[in-house]
Design a protein around this motif. Structure first.
Motif, PDB file in Angstrom:
ATOM      1  N   ASP A 272       2.367   3.820   6.192  1.00  0.00           N
ATOM      2  CA  ASP A 272       1.453   4.735   5.487  1.00  0.00           C
ATOM      3  C   ASP A 272       0.180   5.000   6.288  1.00  0.00           C
ATOM      4  O   ASP A 272      -0.309   4.153   7.027  1.00  0.00           O
ATOM      5  CB  ASP A 272       1.099   4.176   4.099  1.00  0.00           C
TER       6      ASP A 272
ATOM      7  N   LYS B 199       3.298   0.514  11.218  1.00  0.00           N
ATOM      8  CA  LYS B 199       2.759   0.814   9.882  1.00  0.00           C
ATOM      9  C   LYS B 199       3.299   2.148   9.363  1.00  0.00           C
ATOM     10  O   LYS B 199       3.324   3.143  10.085  1.00  0.00           O
ATOM     11  CB  LYS B 199       1.223   0.820   9.909  1.00  0.00           C
TER      12      LYS B 199
ATOM     13  N   PHE C  93      -4.385 -12.116   5.807  1.00  0.00           N
ATOM     14  CA  PHE C  93      -3.871 -11.442   4.602  1.00  0.00           C
ATOM     15  C   PHE C  93      -2.973 -12.387   3.792  1.00  0.00           C
ATOM     16  O   PHE C  93      -3.010 -12.400   2.564  1.00  0.00           O
ATOM     17  CB  PHE C  93      -3.076 -10.192   4.967  1.00  0.00           C
TER      18      PHE C  93
ATOM     19  N   SER D 158      -4.652   3.897   5.882  1.00  0.00           N
ATOM     20  CA  SER D 158      -4.377   2.587   5.288  1.00  0.00           C
ATOM     21  C   SER D 158      -4.941   2.522   3.870  1.00  0.00           C
ATOM     22  O   SER D 158      -5.912   3.222   3.538  1.00  0.00           O
ATOM     23  CB  SER D 158      -5.022   1.498   6.138  1.00  0.00           C
ATOM     24  N   GLY D 159      -4.355   1.629   3.084  1.00  0.00           N
ATOM     25  CA  GLY D 159      -4.891   1.396   1.745  1.00  0.00           C
ATOM     26  C   GLY D 159      -6.333   0.925   1.827  1.00  0.00           C
ATOM     27  O   GLY D 159      -7.166   1.280   0.975  1.00  0.00           O
ATOM     28  N   THR D 160      -6.635   0.159   2.863  1.00  0.00           N
ATOM     29  CA  THR D 160      -8.003  -0.357   3.012  1.00  0.00           C
ATOM     30  C   THR D 160      -9.000   0.764   3.293  1.00  0.00           C
ATOM     31  O   THR D 160     -10.122   0.746   2.772  1.00  0.00           O
ATOM     32  CB  THR D 160      -8.053  -1.383   4.165  1.00  0.00           C
TER      33      THR D 160
ATOM     34  N   LYS E 195      -2.255 -11.339  11.080  1.00  0.00           N
ATOM     35  CA  LYS E 195      -1.793 -11.095   9.699  1.00  0.00           C
ATOM     36  C   LYS E 195      -2.023 -12.317   8.814  1.00  0.00           C
ATOM     37  O   LYS E 195      -1.885 -12.249   7.597  1.00  0.00           O
ATOM     38  CB  LYS E 195      -0.293 -10.747   9.713  1.00  0.00           C
TER      39      LYS E 195
ATOM     40  N   ALA F 282      -3.654  -5.717  14.213  1.00  0.00           N
ATOM     41  CA  ALA F 282      -3.426  -6.265  12.856  1.00  0.00           C
ATOM     42  C   ALA F 282      -4.160  -5.449  11.802  1.00  0.00           C
ATOM     43  O   ALA F 282      -3.698  -5.348  10.657  1.00  0.00           O
ATOM     44  CB  ALA F 282      -3.876  -7.722  12.814  1.00  0.00           C
ATOM     45  N   GLY F 283      -5.308  -4.880  12.179  1.00  0.00           N
ATOM     46  CA  GLY F 283      -6.057  -4.049  11.223  1.00  0.00           C
ATOM     47  C   GLY F 283      -7.526  -4.007  11.589  1.00  0.00           C
ATOM     48  O   GLY F 283      -8.167  -5.054  11.695  1.00  0.00           O
TER      49      GLY F 283
ATOM     50  N   HIS G 279      -4.243   0.511  13.244  1.00  0.00           N
ATOM     51  CA  HIS G 279      -3.168  -0.423  12.889  1.00  0.00           C
ATOM     52  C   HIS G 279      -2.030  -0.361  13.905  1.00  0.00           C
ATOM     53  O   HIS G 279      -1.934   0.587  14.682  1.00  0.00           O
ATOM     54  CB  HIS G 279      -2.610  -0.117  11.490  1.00  0.00           C
ATOM     55  N   HIS G 280      -1.155  -1.342  13.819  1.00  0.00           N
ATOM     56  CA  HIS G 280       0.046  -1.476  14.653  1.00  0.00           C
ATOM     57  C   HIS G 280       0.984  -0.258  14.507  1.00  0.00           C
ATOM     58  O   HIS G 280       0.908   0.478  13.511  1.00  0.00           O
ATOM     59  CB  HIS G 280       0.793  -2.758  14.244  1.00  0.00           C
TER      60      HIS G 280
ATOM     61  N   THR H 117       0.844  -1.200   0.000  1.00  0.00           N
ATOM     62  CA  THR H 117       0.000   0.000   0.000  1.00  0.00           C
ATOM     63  C   THR H 117       0.884   1.256   0.000  1.00  0.00           C
ATOM     64  O   THR H 117       2.101   1.166   0.052  1.00  0.00           O
ATOM     65  CB  THR H 117      -0.944   0.002   1.225  1.00  0.00           C
TER      66      THR H 117
ATOM     67  N   ALA I 161      -5.847  -3.670  -1.701  1.00  0.00           N
ATOM     68  CA  ALA I 161      -5.224  -3.139  -0.484  1.00  0.00           C
ATOM     69  C   ALA I 161      -5.520  -4.025   0.718  1.00  0.00           C
ATOM     70  O   ALA I 161      -4.956  -3.821   1.789  1.00  0.00           O
ATOM     71  CB  ALA I 161      -5.726  -1.728  -0.214  1.00  0.00           C
ATOM     72  N   ASN I 162      -6.417  -5.010   0.540  1.00  0.00           N
ATOM     73  CA  ASN I 162      -6.726  -5.888   1.673  1.00  0.00           C
ATOM     74  C   ASN I 162      -7.078  -7.275   1.142  1.00  0.00           C
ATOM     75  O   ASN I 162      -8.040  -7.435   0.405  1.00  0.00           O
ATOM     76  CB  ASN I 162      -7.879  -5.319   2.500  1.00  0.00           C
TER      77      ASN I 162
ATOM     78  N   HIS J  42     -11.115  -1.655  10.726  1.00  0.00           N
ATOM     79  CA  HIS J  42     -11.724  -0.585   9.930  1.00  0.00           C
ATOM     80  C   HIS J  42     -13.187  -0.435  10.312  1.00  0.00           C
ATOM     81  O   HIS J  42     -13.930  -1.425  10.290  1.00  0.00           O
ATOM     82  CB  HIS J  42     -11.595  -0.891   8.436  1.00  0.00           C
TER      83      HIS J  42
HETATM   84  O1  LIG Z   1       0.210  -2.510   7.056  1.00  0.00           O
HETATM   85  C1  LIG Z   1      -0.634  -3.343   7.439  1.00  0.00           C
HETATM   86  O2  LIG Z   1      -0.442  -4.066   8.441  1.00  0.00           O
HETATM   87  C2  LIG Z   1      -1.863  -3.481   6.667  1.00  0.00           C
HETATM   88  N1  LIG Z   1      -1.957  -2.806   5.549  1.00  0.00           N
HETATM   89  C3  LIG Z   1      -3.034  -2.840   4.632  1.00  0.00           C
HETATM   90  C4  LIG Z   1      -3.634  -1.457   4.473  1.00  0.00           C
HETATM   91  O3  LIG Z   1      -2.896  -0.461   4.420  1.00  0.00           O
HETATM   92  O4  LIG Z   1      -4.851  -1.351   4.338  1.00  0.00           O
HETATM   93  C5  LIG Z   1      -4.033  -3.924   4.917  1.00  0.00           C
HETATM   94  C6  LIG Z   1      -4.218  -4.300   6.356  1.00  0.00           C
HETATM   95  O5  LIG Z   1      -5.128  -3.439   6.956  1.00  0.00           O
HETATM   96  C7  LIG Z   1      -2.917  -4.403   7.133  1.00  0.00           C
END
Ligand SMILES: O=C(O)C1=N[C@H](C(=O)O)C[C@H](O)C1
Ligand SMILES: NC(=O)C1=CN([C@@H]2O[C@H](COP(=O)(O)OP(=O)(O)OC[C@H]3O[C@@H](n4cnc5c(N)ncnc54)[C@H](OP(=O)(O)O)[C@@H]3O)[C@@H](O)[C@H]2O)C=CC1
Length: 251
Positions: free
Chosen positions: A148, A146, A224, A151-153, A221, A198-199, A142-143, A87, A110-111, A201
């Motif tokens: 970015d 990370k 994924f 998140s891409g999601t 994880k 872990a993620g 997220h953790h 992502t 992204a997911n 949303h």
């Molecule tokens: O970096 C992560 O860990 C994840 N990245 C993805 C995102 O940016 O959406 C997918 C997931 O959420 C975990």
């Protein structure tokens, strides 16, 4: 036996993918790519893909947006199918992926979880029905490692909501200030970072005297990694094109 080249092989997702692939009889990792050497693995890890000698059937990419252009160029030059999970890609990368899908099979999401991809579809329908009178906001957690944000999601879900709306919303990333009252044509997207999450949303539809919250939680994880391997096995004999999780589900 499907032969996989794993990028970001020593990262968190790279390690999880090695575990998941080891438990699947019809595929194996034959080579890795990373920015640091790693002699501890049962396959060679390259810091320059030009040195890769192994016969590869498919690439799985969980790396870094800075590494992506080189990895993608390698996939195209060698006509290799590629699963793109990384992502934080730039607009230029996204345009290159669109153009590249005429040359090689590309699976991009992204997911890699089934749940998020089903949720995106449901959100598109919900958004159309809740168009007027509901403010829409997205919170992702997220953790603390990370890179970015958002998140891409979160962006994938925001785009799905917008796809369902006649009147598209502008994205507001975070919100702070003395004079930043919400407007009707914005969708807020908020990122939280901490610990080992872990993620997670959550999409909130806030109306007058009622709130709908839709939440997806990845508990580890592994979800994924398993999704990415499914995607790779699906992609390996496909024609050039752009594929996503909705196609794996309906195949
Ligand atoms: O970096 C992560 O860990 C994840 N990245 C993805 C995102 O940016 O959406 C997918 C997931 O959420 C975990
Ligand atoms: N689509 C999906 O379902 C999911 C996507 N992701 C995405 O996958 C990516 C990787 O996530 P994760 O494994 O947690 O991240 P990590 O930071 O743990 O791993 C990334 C790996 O890529 C390497 N790397 C970093 N920069 C470069 C570079 N310039 N060239 C070559 N290799 C590089 C890192 O090396 P080093 O350790 O030396 O920095 C590391 O081995 C992220 O973009 C993340 O958002 C993650 C989970 C699910």
């Amino acid at each position: 036996m499907t032969k996989i080249l794993l990028t970001g092989v020593s990262g968190a997702m790279g390690c999880m993918l090695q575990q998941v692939i080891a438990a699947i009889p019809d595929c194996e990792v034959v080579a890795g790519f990373d920015q640091k050497e790693n002699d501890a693995l049962a396959f060679p890890v390259y810091t320059d893909l030009a040195n890769c000698q192994e016969k590869v059937d498919v690439i799985i990419d969980f790396s870094h947006f800075k590494a992506f252009p080189g990895i993608f160029a390698y996939a195209k030059a060698n006509k290799l199918p590629i699963v793109i999970a990384t992502t934080g890609l730039s607009q230029e990368d996204l345009s290159a992926i669109d153009a590249g899908s005429k040359e090689i099979p590309i699976f991009k999401t992204a997911n890699m979880s089934l749940g998020i991809n089903l949720l995106a579809k449901a959100l598109m329908e919900m958004a159309g029905k809740l168009e007027s009178g509901f403010d829409i906001e997205i919170i992702e957690k997220h953790h603390n490692k990370k890179i970015d944000a958002p998140s891409g999601t979160a962006l994938l879900l925001a785009d799905a909501v917008n796809d369902g709306l006649a009147q598209k919303k502008d994205y507001t990333f975070g919100r702070h200030g003395r004079d930043c009252k919400r407007t009707e044509n914005e969708m807020g997207i908020h990122a939280i970072r901490g610990g080992t999450i872990a993620g997670e949303h959550t999409v909130i539809f806030a109306g007058n005297d009622e709130i709908i919250e839709v939440k997806h939680t990845a508990l580890s994880k592994k979800v994924f990694a398993e999704g990415a391997v499914k995607a790779a096995l699906y992609l390996v004999d496909k024609k050039p094109g752009l594929y996503d999780m909705s196609m794996v589900v309906s195949d």
